[in-house]
Design a protein around this motif. Structure first.
Motif, PDB file in Angstrom:
ATOM      1  N   ASP A   4       0.871  -1.156   0.000  1.00 57.25           N
ATOM      2  CA  ASP A   4       0.000   0.000   0.000  1.00 57.25           C
ATOM      3  C   ASP A   4       0.911   1.208   0.000  1.00 57.25           C
ATOM      4  O   ASP A   4       1.984   1.179   0.611  1.00 57.25           O
ATOM      5  N   ALA A   5       0.528   2.218  -0.682  1.00 54.93           N
ATOM      6  CA  ALA A   5       1.369   3.397  -0.772  1.00 54.93           C
ATOM      7  C   ALA A   5       0.502   4.638  -0.840  1.00 54.93           C
ATOM      8  O   ALA A   5      -0.641   4.590  -1.269  1.00 54.93           O
ATOM      9  N   VAL A   6       1.069   5.705  -0.384  1.00 51.94           N
ATOM     10  CA  VAL A   6       0.468   7.014  -0.546  1.00 51.94           C
ATOM     11  C   VAL A   6       1.498   7.816  -1.313  1.00 51.94           C
ATOM     12  O   VAL A   6       2.631   7.971  -0.866  1.00 51.94           O
ATOM     13  N   VAL A   7       1.127   8.281  -2.501  1.00 48.89           N
ATOM     14  CA  VAL A   7       2.040   9.054  -3.328  1.00 48.89           C
ATOM     15  C   VAL A   7       1.685  10.523  -3.175  1.00 48.89           C
ATOM     16  O   VAL A   7       0.577  10.943  -3.505  1.00 48.89           O
ATOM     17  N   VAL A   8       2.632  11.282  -2.647  1.00 50.08           N
ATOM     18  CA  VAL A   8       2.449  12.717  -2.462  1.00 50.08           C
ATOM     19  C   VAL A   8       3.292  13.409  -3.526  1.00 50.08           C
ATOM     20  O   VAL A   8       4.510  13.355  -3.488  1.00 50.08           O
ATOM     21  N   ASP A   9       2.636  14.015  -4.511  1.00 50.43           N
ATOM     22  CA  ASP A   9       3.323  14.698  -5.599  1.00 50.43           C
ATOM     23  C   ASP A   9       3.279  16.194  -5.321  1.00 50.43           C
ATOM     24  O   ASP A   9       2.255  16.854  -5.540  1.00 50.43           O
ATOM     25  N   LEU A  10       4.395  16.715  -4.829  1.00 49.40           N
ATOM     26  CA  LEU A  10       4.446  18.129  -4.466  1.00 49.40           C
ATOM     27  C   LEU A  10       4.455  19.039  -5.690  1.00 49.40           C
ATOM     28  O   LEU A  10       3.998  20.177  -5.616  1.00 49.40           O
ATOM     29  N   ASP A  11       4.972  18.540  -6.821  1.00 50.11           N
ATOM     30  CA  ASP A  11       4.993  19.349  -8.038  1.00 50.11           C
ATOM     31  C   ASP A  11       3.582  19.596  -8.568  1.00 50.11           C
ATOM     32  O   ASP A  11       3.259  20.690  -9.004  1.00 50.11           O
ATOM     33  N   ARG A  12       2.758  18.575  -8.526  1.00 54.36           N
ATOM     34  CA  ARG A  12       1.378  18.699  -9.018  1.00 54.36           C
ATOM     35  C   ARG A  12       0.404  19.061  -7.909  1.00 54.36           C
ATOM     36  O   ARG A  12      -0.740  19.397  -8.180  1.00 54.36           O
ATOM     37  N   THR A  14      -0.785  16.843  -5.664  1.00 55.15           N
ATOM     38  CA  THR A  14      -1.759  15.773  -5.564  1.00 55.15           C
ATOM     39  C   THR A  14      -1.334  14.736  -4.531  1.00 55.15           C
ATOM     40  O   THR A  14      -0.149  14.586  -4.235  1.00 55.15           O
ATOM     41  N   ILE A  15      -2.317  14.031  -4.016  1.00 55.96           N
ATOM     42  CA  ILE A  15      -2.098  12.897  -3.124  1.00 55.96           C
ATOM     43  C   ILE A  15      -2.887  11.744  -3.711  1.00 55.96           C
ATOM     44  O   ILE A  15      -4.079  11.862  -3.976  1.00 55.96           O
ATOM     45  N   ASP A  16      -2.207  10.629  -3.946  1.00 55.25           N
ATOM     46  CA  ASP A  16      -2.838   9.500  -4.601  1.00 55.25           C
ATOM     47  C   ASP A  16      -2.544   8.218  -3.825  1.00 55.25           C
ATOM     48  O   ASP A  16      -1.469   8.062  -3.264  1.00 55.25           O
ATOM     49  N   VAL A  17      -3.522   7.327  -3.771  1.00 53.82           N
ATOM     50  CA  VAL A  17      -3.345   6.004  -3.185  1.00 53.82           C
ATOM     51  C   VAL A  17      -3.591   5.034  -4.329  1.00 53.82           C
ATOM     52  O   VAL A  17      -4.707   4.574  -4.550  1.00 53.82           O
ATOM     53  N   PRO A  18      -2.524   4.726  -5.083  1.00 52.09           N
ATOM     54  CA  PRO A  18      -2.704   3.904  -6.289  1.00 52.09           C
ATOM     55  C   PRO A  18      -2.820   2.423  -5.977  1.00 52.09           C
ATOM     56  O   PRO A  18      -2.424   1.953  -4.921  1.00 52.09           O
ATOM     57  N   SER A  19      -3.355   1.701  -6.946  1.00 50.01           N
ATOM     58  CA  SER A  19      -3.291   0.247  -6.914  1.00 50.01           C
ATOM     59  C   SER A  19      -1.894  -0.084  -7.416  1.00 50.01           C
ATOM     60  O   SER A  19      -1.475   0.391  -8.468  1.00 50.01           O
ATOM     61  N   ILE A  20      -1.153  -0.843  -6.654  1.00 48.82           N
ATOM     62  CA  ILE A  20       0.246  -1.091  -6.981  1.00 48.82           C
ATOM     63  C   ILE A  20       0.371  -2.390  -7.765  1.00 48.82           C
ATOM     64  O   ILE A  20      -0.206  -3.403  -7.403  1.00 48.82           O
ATOM     65  N   LEU A  41      -7.039  -5.755  -0.546  1.00 45.47           N
ATOM     66  CA  LEU A  41      -5.871  -5.974   0.300  1.00 45.47           C
ATOM     67  C   LEU A  41      -5.161  -4.671   0.643  1.00 45.47           C
ATOM     68  O   LEU A  41      -4.140  -4.674   1.304  1.00 45.47           O
ATOM     69  N   GLY A  42      -5.704  -3.561   0.189  1.00 43.37           N
ATOM     70  CA  GLY A  42      -5.133  -2.269   0.532  1.00 43.37           C
ATOM     71  C   GLY A  42      -5.482  -1.882   1.955  1.00 43.37           C
ATOM     72  O   GLY A  42      -6.293  -2.530   2.620  1.00 43.37           O
ATOM     73  N   LEU A  43      -4.863  -0.844   2.442  1.00 42.29           N
ATOM     74  CA  LEU A  43      -5.139  -0.326   3.773  1.00 42.29           C
ATOM     75  C   LEU A  43      -6.641  -0.110   3.923  1.00 42.29           C
ATOM     76  O   LEU A  43      -7.285   0.399   3.008  1.00 42.29           O
ATOM     77  N   PRO A  44      -7.243  -0.524   5.053  1.00 42.72           N
ATOM     78  CA  PRO A  44      -8.695  -0.332   5.220  1.00 42.72           C
ATOM     79  C   PRO A  44      -9.117   1.104   4.917  1.00 42.72           C
ATOM     80  O   PRO A  44      -8.417   2.062   5.245  1.00 42.72           O
ATOM     81  N   ALA A  45     -10.276   1.224   4.288  1.00 31.12           N
ATOM     82  CA  ALA A  45     -10.752   2.512   3.774  1.00 31.12           C
ATOM     83  C   ALA A  45     -10.794   3.606   4.831  1.00 31.12           C
ATOM     84  O   ALA A  45     -10.403   4.742   4.558  1.00 31.12           O
ATOM     85  N   THR A  46     -11.242   3.289   6.039  1.00 34.79           N
ATOM     86  CA  THR A  46     -11.328   4.336   7.066  1.00 34.79           C
ATOM     87  C   THR A  46      -9.947   4.862   7.426  1.00 34.79           C
ATOM     88  O   THR A  46      -9.756   6.080   7.541  1.00 34.79           O
ATOM     89  N   ARG A  48      -7.206   4.675   5.521  1.00 43.04           N
ATOM     90  CA  ARG A  48      -6.661   5.349   4.345  1.00 43.04           C
ATOM     91  C   ARG A  48      -7.253   6.740   4.186  1.00 43.04           C
ATOM     92  O   ARG A  48      -6.540   7.709   3.947  1.00 43.04           O
ATOM     93  N   THR A  49      -8.567   6.859   4.366  1.00 46.11           N
ATOM     94  CA  THR A  49      -9.233   8.159   4.231  1.00 46.11           C
ATOM     95  C   THR A  49      -8.709   9.154   5.261  1.00 46.11           C
ATOM     96  O   THR A  49      -8.414  10.305   4.931  1.00 46.11           O
ATOM     97  N   GLU A  50      -8.579   8.701   6.513  1.00 45.76           N
ATOM     98  CA  GLU A  50      -8.064   9.581   7.579  1.00 45.76           C
ATOM     99  C   GLU A  50      -6.626  10.006   7.299  1.00 45.76           C
ATOM    100  O   GLU A  50      -6.270  11.174   7.472  1.00 45.76           O
ATOM    101  N   LEU A  51      -5.800   9.053   6.854  1.00 44.15           N
ATOM    102  CA  LEU A  51      -4.397   9.361   6.575  1.00 44.15           C
ATOM    103  C   LEU A  51      -4.263  10.342   5.417  1.00 44.15           C
ATOM    104  O   LEU A  51      -3.527  11.328   5.510  1.00 44.15           O
TER     105      LEU A  51
END
Length: 153
Positions: A4-12, A14-20, A41-46, A48-51
């Protein structure tokens, strides 16, 4: 794989939680492989949403405080606050583990004891939608290490 990953793109901005997806080759078998991690199998939605909301508020404070009369203070990259957000998510993920640890003492032994983790009761506490994640999570090295540290201080 449990990824599971959280991609933080400071240039754009954006914050994305992609399917890896993982791909590569296994030379010992002489074949290519490609594996996608199912969304369940990703981080539970609640969690992930809070994070994501917490990281977004740290990286985009102007949007969080847009109703302020004065502009929010600007500083450098909030690395410590982001680490704290992830640490808090891990704490929430592991909350309640200790309640499912059952002490066991050997008969006629004053100091020898064993603590057993009741995996079934731990997994029974999660929602059906989060169960696939936790089924895999309790079998990870990270969870095993956490249990070892918790049970054998």
């Amino acid at each position: 794989f449990l990824l599971d990953a959280v991609v933080v793109d400071l240039d754009r901005g954006t914050i994305d939680v992609p399917s890896i997806a993982c791909s590569g080759s296994d030379p010992s078998r002489g074949q290519e492989f490609s594996t996608s991690v199912p969304p369940e199998l990703g981080l539970p939605a609640t969690l992930r949403t809070e994070l994501v909301a917490e990281v977004r508020s740290l990286l985009q404070p102007d949007f969080r405080d847009c109703d302020c009369v004065s502009p929010p203070p600007s500083g450098g990259f909030p690395a410590a606050a982001i680490r704290t957000a992830f640490h808090g998510t891990i704490e929430r993920l592991l909350a309640g583990v200790e309640a499912h640890c059952v002490p066991f003492r050997y008969e006629n032994a004053s100091s020898d004891h064993l603590v057993i983790f009741d995996e079934e009761s731990y997994l029974d506490r999660v929602t059906a939608s989060d169960r696939p994640f936790f089924d895999v999570f309790v079998r990870t090295q990270a969870f095993s290490s956490y249990l070892s540290a918790l049970l054998d201080p």
